[in-house]
Design an enzyme around this catalytic site. Structure first.
Site, PDB file in Angstrom:
ATOM      1  N   CYS A   1       0.999  -1.282  -0.058  1.00 47.00           N
ATOM      2  CA  CYS A   1       0.485  -0.207   0.029  1.00 47.00           C
ATOM      3  C   CYS A   1       0.748   1.646   0.635  1.00 47.00           C
ATOM      4  O   CYS A   1       0.554   2.659  -0.631  1.00 47.00           O
ATOM      5  CB  CYS A   1      -1.060   0.205   1.060  1.00 47.00           C
ATOM      6  SG  CYS A   1       0.062  -0.566   2.769  1.00 47.00           S
TER       7      CYS A   1
ATOM      8  N   HIS B   1      -3.010   6.347   2.959  1.00 46.72           N
ATOM      9  CA  HIS B   1      -1.655   6.808   2.734  1.00 46.72           C
ATOM     10  C   HIS B   1      -0.944   8.604   2.198  1.00 46.72           C
ATOM     11  O   HIS B   1      -1.150   8.273   0.858  1.00 46.72           O
ATOM     12  CB  HIS B   1      -0.658   5.678   2.360  1.00 46.72           C
ATOM     13  CG  HIS B   1      -0.832   4.298   3.188  1.00 46.72           C
ATOM     14  ND1 HIS B   1      -1.486   4.545   4.754  1.00 46.72           N
ATOM     15  CD2 HIS B   1      -0.390   3.566   2.859  1.00 46.72           C
ATOM     16  CE1 HIS B   1      -0.873   3.716   5.149  1.00 46.72           C
ATOM     17  NE2 HIS B   1      -0.786   2.200   4.064  1.00 46.72           N
TER      18      HIS B   1
HETATM   19  N1  NAP Z   1      -4.355  -3.821   6.426  1.00 48.28           N
HETATM   20  C1  NAP Z   1      -3.886  -3.475   5.380  1.00 48.28           C
HETATM   21  O1  NAP Z   1      -4.377  -2.121   4.566  1.00 48.28           O
HETATM   22  C2  NAP Z   1      -2.966  -4.143   4.711  1.00 48.28           C
HETATM   23  C3  NAP Z   1      -2.390  -3.714   2.892  1.00 48.28           C
HETATM   24  C4  NAP Z   1      -1.430  -5.044   2.840  1.00 48.28           C
HETATM   25  C5  NAP Z   1      -1.412  -5.735   3.412  1.00 48.28           C
HETATM   26  N2  NAP Z   1      -1.478  -6.516   4.315  1.00 48.28           N
HETATM   27  C6  NAP Z   1      -1.460  -8.019   4.693  1.00 48.28           C
HETATM   28  O2  NAP Z   1      -3.362  -8.644   4.497  1.00 48.28           O
HETATM   29  C7  NAP Z   1      -2.901  -9.404   5.536  1.00 48.28           C
HETATM   30  C8  NAP Z   1      -4.498  -9.354   6.184  1.00 48.28           C
HETATM   31  O3  NAP Z   1      -4.929  -8.336   6.769  1.00 48.28           O
HETATM   32  P1  NAP Z   1      -5.747  -7.683   7.791  1.00 48.28           P
HETATM   33  O4  NAP Z   1      -5.459  -6.241   7.887  1.00 48.28           O
HETATM   34  O5  NAP Z   1      -6.964  -7.549   7.208  1.00 48.28           O
HETATM   35  O6  NAP Z   1      -5.661  -8.750   8.888  1.00 48.28           O
HETATM   36  P2  NAP Z   1      -6.708  -9.250   9.753  1.00 48.28           P
HETATM   37  O7  NAP Z   1      -7.769  -8.238   9.916  1.00 48.28           O
HETATM   38  O8  NAP Z   1      -5.694  -9.567  11.802  1.00 48.28           O
HETATM   39  O9  NAP Z   1      -7.427 -10.392   9.238  1.00 48.28           O
HETATM   40  C9  NAP Z   1      -6.739 -11.685   9.343  1.00 48.28           C
HETATM   41  C10 NAP Z   1      -7.293 -12.687   8.560  1.00 48.28           C
HETATM   42  O10 NAP Z   1      -6.325 -13.997   8.756  1.00 48.28           O
HETATM   43  C11 NAP Z   1      -7.020 -14.941   9.421  1.00 48.28           C
HETATM   44  N3  NAP Z   1      -6.266 -15.533   9.606  1.00 48.28           N
HETATM   45  C12 NAP Z   1      -5.642 -15.454  10.749  1.00 48.28           C
HETATM   46  N4  NAP Z   1      -4.475 -16.001  11.262  1.00 48.28           N
HETATM   47  C13 NAP Z   1      -5.536 -17.016  10.645  1.00 48.28           C
HETATM   48  C14 NAP Z   1      -4.403 -19.242  10.605  1.00 48.28           C
HETATM   49  N5  NAP Z   1      -3.506 -19.531  11.465  1.00 48.28           N
HETATM   50  N6  NAP Z   1      -5.314 -19.548   9.538  1.00 48.28           N
HETATM   51  C15 NAP Z   1      -5.934 -19.023   8.898  1.00 48.28           C
HETATM   52  N7  NAP Z   1      -6.600 -17.575   8.979  1.00 48.28           N
HETATM   53  C16 NAP Z   1      -5.906 -17.231   9.489  1.00 48.28           C
HETATM   54  C17 NAP Z   1      -8.156 -14.813   9.828  1.00 48.28           C
HETATM   55  O11 NAP Z   1      -8.974 -15.322  10.224  1.00 48.28           O
HETATM   56  P3  NAP Z   1     -10.197 -15.125  11.713  1.00 48.28           P
HETATM   57  O12 NAP Z   1     -10.600 -13.995  11.690  1.00 48.28           O
HETATM   58  O13 NAP Z   1     -11.144 -16.480  11.878  1.00 48.28           O
HETATM   59  O14 NAP Z   1      -9.207 -14.944  12.912  1.00 48.28           O
HETATM   60  C18 NAP Z   1      -8.497 -12.936   9.143  1.00 48.28           C
HETATM   61  O15 NAP Z   1      -9.715 -13.794   8.806  1.00 48.28           O
HETATM   62  C19 NAP Z   1      -1.645  -9.156   6.430  1.00 48.28           C
HETATM   63  O16 NAP Z   1      -0.979 -10.481   5.659  1.00 48.28           O
HETATM   64  C20 NAP Z   1      -1.579  -8.540   6.752  1.00 48.28           C
HETATM   65  O17 NAP Z   1      -0.061  -8.077   6.394  1.00 48.28           O
HETATM   66  C21 NAP Z   1      -2.861  -5.621   4.771  1.00 48.28           C
END
Ligand code: NAP
Length: 361
Positions: free
Chosen positions: A158, A251
């Protein structure tokens, strides 16, 4: 039967997963039929699994509330229901790499928001307006994986979206040295102020791994396919500082640039306003009409006023002026969870469908 492609969202209960689900409500080509998350959520109705964690401004789409969440790790179970998946799971890098390849090997294309595969040499990392031709590396990846239609494609981080498109628009003037400071929103860490109250009235001068991504990922996007892998460009140097600021979405980047060929201010502004790519040509459903816009007012772009430009898919630029050490400086702004995350991935999937890489199973 619906003609739309059936989509699964891996990590659909998380912040980026929720953004995918919101953006895909009423999508003309794709329909969310399957949602998978951790074993903690598996077996529950989507609405119950998310509970109080719904972080979008718009209500949860009615069509997904009763979907029974599956376990991301039960790959065959998820893959058999869908034509392709979006990946937004939060696991370790090695686990994400393995699970995304496992889906690809079931002949299910994976369009990922994660960083795990961004440096896998035969995985395309694409901003559809900048490097749509990198999707051609998929043929080499399929050979390695032994698949006919399964592959992994990713979108970049991002943080780079507020300046890499701008530098691309200025390619003819040969930018070669860039200093960037990013001011990054808390939703980039999957958080709101409710879950991260310490961020109110605060600045944190560290975002793990972000400076390396901000400096290196643009070079890979500007790279070329050689011998079946993407070789990053080496004619631009970028140095960065990435700072977390008390903003929910958006951002901002403050950028200094040196050019080999000296442009005028008007040439730089025209290059920004006229820049467009394959998504605009093909009128892909999520493509902004104008990808980058220049704002003349001294106090723009502002997060509060401009982050949702082109439904969060456009890039805002302002404050372009000559610099006493570098040649030019400017400020860029993009929506980190739309263009920078789920929206950027949806546009990649639309491009992949238009290019014939994603089809009905
Ligand atoms: N937020 C942003 O703007 C952004 C931007 C670029 C990249 N990212 C990347 O995108 C990914 C998701 O980010 P997020 O902010 O959406 O995170 P988040 O809100 O913490 O969501 C994580 C997701 O992954 C699942 N999960 C967690 N542990 C798991 C496991 N052991 N096995 C299977 N599923 C699992 C969770 O399921 P449960 O609900 O069941 O726990 C949830 O659906 C991350 O890798 C992050 O670095 C995020």
């Amino acid at each position: 039967m619906s003609e739309k492609l059936k989509v699964g969202i891996l990590g659909g209960t998380g912040m980026v997963g929720q953004r995918f689900i919101s953006l895909l409500e009423n999508h003309p080509w794709f329909e969310v039929t399957t949602i998978a998350a951790s074993p903690r959520s598996a077996g529950q109705r989507y609405e119950d699994a998310v509970g109080g964690r719904w972080k979008m401004d718009t209500p949860m789409p009615a069509a997904v509330k009763d979907i029974i969440v599956k376990n991301v790790n039960e790959v065959e179970e998820v893959a058999k229901e869908v034509d392709f998946v979006f990946s937004a799971v939060d696991m370790s890098k090695d686990e994400i790499k393995a699970i995304e390849e496992a889906y690809a090997k079931t002949e299910t294309p994976v369009v990922s928001n994660n960083s795990a595969h961004r440096w896998t040499p035969d995985v395309p990392m694409v901003v559809p307006e900048i490097n749509p031709q990198h999707m051609e590396v998929i043929e080499f990846q399929k050979k390695r994986l032994g698949t006919t239609r399964g592959f992994v494609a990713v979108k970049p981080n991002c943080s780079i979206q507020s300046y890499a498109p701008v530098l691309t628009a200025w390619k003819e003037f040969e930018p070669y040295e860039v200093v960037v400071t990013t001011y990054q929103a808390i939703s980039g860490a999957g958080k709101t102020f409710k879950d991260w109250p310490e961020m109110e009235h605060n600045i944190i001068p560290f975002i793990s791994g972000e400076e390396e991504k901000s400096e290196k990922e643009p070079l890979r996007i500007w790279g070329k396919i050689e011998d079946g892998v993407i070789v990053p460009a080496d004619d631009v140097k970028i140095t960065s500082q990435c700072i977390r600021v008390p903003v929910l979405n958006g951002h901002t980047a403050a950028v200094f640039v040196k050019f080999k060929k000296q442009p005028t201010k008007q040439q730089l502004i025209d290059a920004i306003n006229n820049f467009s790519g394959v998504p605009q040509e093909l009128q892909l459903p999520s493509a902004p009409k104008q990808f980058i816009r220049y704002m003349e007012e001294d106090n723009r772009p502002q997060v509060a006023l401009d982050v949702d430009y082109e439904n969060g898919m456009g890039i805002n630029v302002g404050r372009l002026r000559e610099d006493s050490i570098y040649d030019w400086k400017f400020v860029g702004l993009s929506h980190n969870t739309v263009r920078g995350a789920a929206g950027g991935a949806v546009l990649c999937a639309e491009l992949l469908k238009a290019q014939g890489y994603i089809t009905k199973k």
